[in-house]
Design a protein around this motif. Sequence first.
Motif, short mmCIF file in Angstrom:
data_model
loop_
_atom_site.label_atom_id
_atom_site.label_comp_id
_atom_site.label_asym_id
_atom_site.label_seq_id
_atom_site.Cartn_x
_atom_site.Cartn_y
_atom_site.Cartn_z
N PRO A 1 37.07 17.08 -10.72
CA PRO A 1 37.38 18.52 -10.62
C PRO A 1 36.66 19.36 -11.69
CG PRO A 1 39.38 17.23 -10.35
CD PRO A 1 38.30 16.28 -10.79
N GLN A 2 36.50 18.82 -12.90
CA GLN A 2 35.77 19.55 -13.94
C GLN A 2 34.30 19.69 -13.55
OE1 GLN A 2 36.65 17.08 -17.33
NE2 GLN A 2 38.54 18.19 -17.80
N TYR A 3 33.73 18.65 -13.00
CA TYR A 3 32.35 18.69 -12.52
C TYR A 3 32.22 19.75 -11.43
CZ TYR A 3 28.20 17.10 -9.94
OH TYR A 3 26.99 17.04 -9.28
N ASN A 4 33.18 19.79 -10.54
CA ASN A 4 33.19 20.78 -9.45
C ASN A 4 33.20 22.20 -10.01
OD1 ASN A 4 35.50 21.64 -6.77
ND2 ASN A 4 33.30 21.75 -6.75
N VAL A 5 34.04 22.45 -11.03
CA VAL A 5 34.10 23.78 -11.65
C VAL A 5 32.76 24.12 -12.30
CG1 VAL A 5 35.13 25.11 -13.55
CG2 VAL A 5 36.59 23.82 -11.99
N LEU A 6 32.16 23.18 -13.00
CA LEU A 6 30.86 23.45 -13.64
C LEU A 6 29.80 23.79 -12.60
CD1 LEU A 6 30.83 20.69 -16.41
CD2 LEU A 6 31.19 23.16 -16.71
N ARG A 7 29.80 23.09 -11.49
CA ARG A 7 28.83 23.39 -10.42
C ARG A 7 29.06 24.78 -9.83
NH1 ARG A 7 26.03 19.69 -7.00
NH2 ARG A 7 26.78 21.12 -5.45
N ILE A 8 30.32 25.12 -9.65
CA ILE A 8 30.66 26.45 -9.11
C ILE A 8 30.15 27.53 -10.06
CG2 ILE A 8 32.58 28.04 -8.64
CD1 ILE A 8 34.15 25.48 -7.64
N LEU A 9 30.41 27.35 -11.35
CA LEU A 9 29.99 28.34 -12.35
C LEU A 9 28.47 28.41 -12.47
CD1 LEU A 9 32.72 27.72 -15.06
CD2 LEU A 9 32.50 29.72 -13.56
N ARG A 10 27.80 27.28 -12.37
CA ARG A 10 26.34 27.28 -12.42
C ARG A 10 25.78 28.11 -11.26
NH1 ARG A 10 23.22 21.78 -11.70
NH2 ARG A 10 24.28 21.98 -9.70
N GLY B 1 24.75 32.74 -14.37
CA GLY B 1 25.03 33.49 -15.58
C GLY B 1 26.19 34.46 -15.47
N ALA B 2 26.57 34.84 -14.26
CA ALA B 2 27.72 35.75 -14.09
C ALA B 2 29.01 34.95 -14.27
CB ALA B 2 27.68 36.38 -12.70
N LEU C 1 32.01 23.69 -22.79
CA LEU C 1 31.18 23.69 -21.58
C LEU C 1 31.31 25.02 -20.83
CD1 LEU C 1 31.99 20.05 -20.39
CD2 LEU C 1 29.96 20.86 -21.63
N VAL C 2 32.37 25.78 -21.13
CA VAL C 2 32.57 27.10 -20.53
C VAL C 2 33.07 28.06 -21.61
CG1 VAL C 2 33.12 26.16 -18.24
CG2 VAL C 2 34.98 26.69 -19.83
N THR C 3 33.00 29.36 -21.29
CA THR C 3 33.59 30.38 -22.15
C THR C 3 34.64 31.12 -21.33
OG1 THR C 3 31.94 32.03 -21.50
CG2 THR C 3 31.49 30.74 -23.50
N ILE D 1 29.86 29.48 -17.50
CA ILE D 1 29.34 28.21 -17.99
C ILE D 1 28.47 28.47 -19.22
CG2 ILE D 1 27.30 28.20 -16.48
CD1 ILE D 1 27.82 25.12 -16.15
N THR D 2 28.49 27.55 -20.17
CA THR D 2 27.67 27.68 -21.38
C THR D 2 26.37 26.90 -21.20
OG1 THR D 2 28.63 25.69 -22.37
CG2 THR D 2 29.73 27.82 -22.85
N ALA D 3 25.47 27.08 -22.14
CA ALA D 3 24.21 26.31 -22.13
C ALA D 3 24.52 24.82 -22.21
CB ALA D 3 23.32 26.75 -23.28
#
Length: 153
Positions: A47-56, A60-61, A91-93, A108-110
Motif C-alpha cells: 500500500p505504501q508503494y501504491n501511494v508513492l506511485r500515485i503521488l509520482r 510534483g503537485a 518519502l512524502v511531505t 512525494i519527496t525526491a
Amino acid sequence: MPNIEEHIITKPIKDPHLRAVLNTMFTGVWLQQKMGQTLKPFGITEPQYNVLRILRGQKGASMNLYAIQERMIQKMSNVSRLIDKLLAKKLVTRKESKENRRRVDIAITAKGLELLEEVEPVITQNVFKQITNNISKEEAKMIGELLDVMRNE
C-alpha cells in the motif's frame, strides 16, 4: 504446474464460476505476497508503494488524503496512518491547506522518487517477469478484460 485444487488441497471444483472466484482470490493473495516479499528489503509495504506511485503521477503537485484513497488499489480507511509512516521515512511531505485547515496536502519527496527508481526494476524482475514468462501478451490482455467483466456490476 499445480492447479488451484492442488494449491488449496481439495477435490476438483465442478462449478466453473466457483472455481474462477476461488482461483482469482488465491492468485490475488499470491500476487500481494510476492509484492510484499519484493518490497520488504526496501522497507515499504505494497500500500505504501501504491501511494508513492500515485503521488509520482502528480508530477510534483500535491494531493489530499481523500484523493489518494480514491485511487488506491486496496481501499483502506487508515490512509493517514500510511502517510505518517511515509512521512517518518521522509518519502512524502504533508502540508495543511491555507484555504481549508482540515485539508492536508501530500506530495512525494525526491527521496520517495529515488526509492521508486530503485524498487521498480526489482519488481519487474521478481514479479512481472514471472508473470510474463508464463502468459503471452494476448493472454494477459484477455485476463485483464475478463477481470474487468467479472467486476462489472
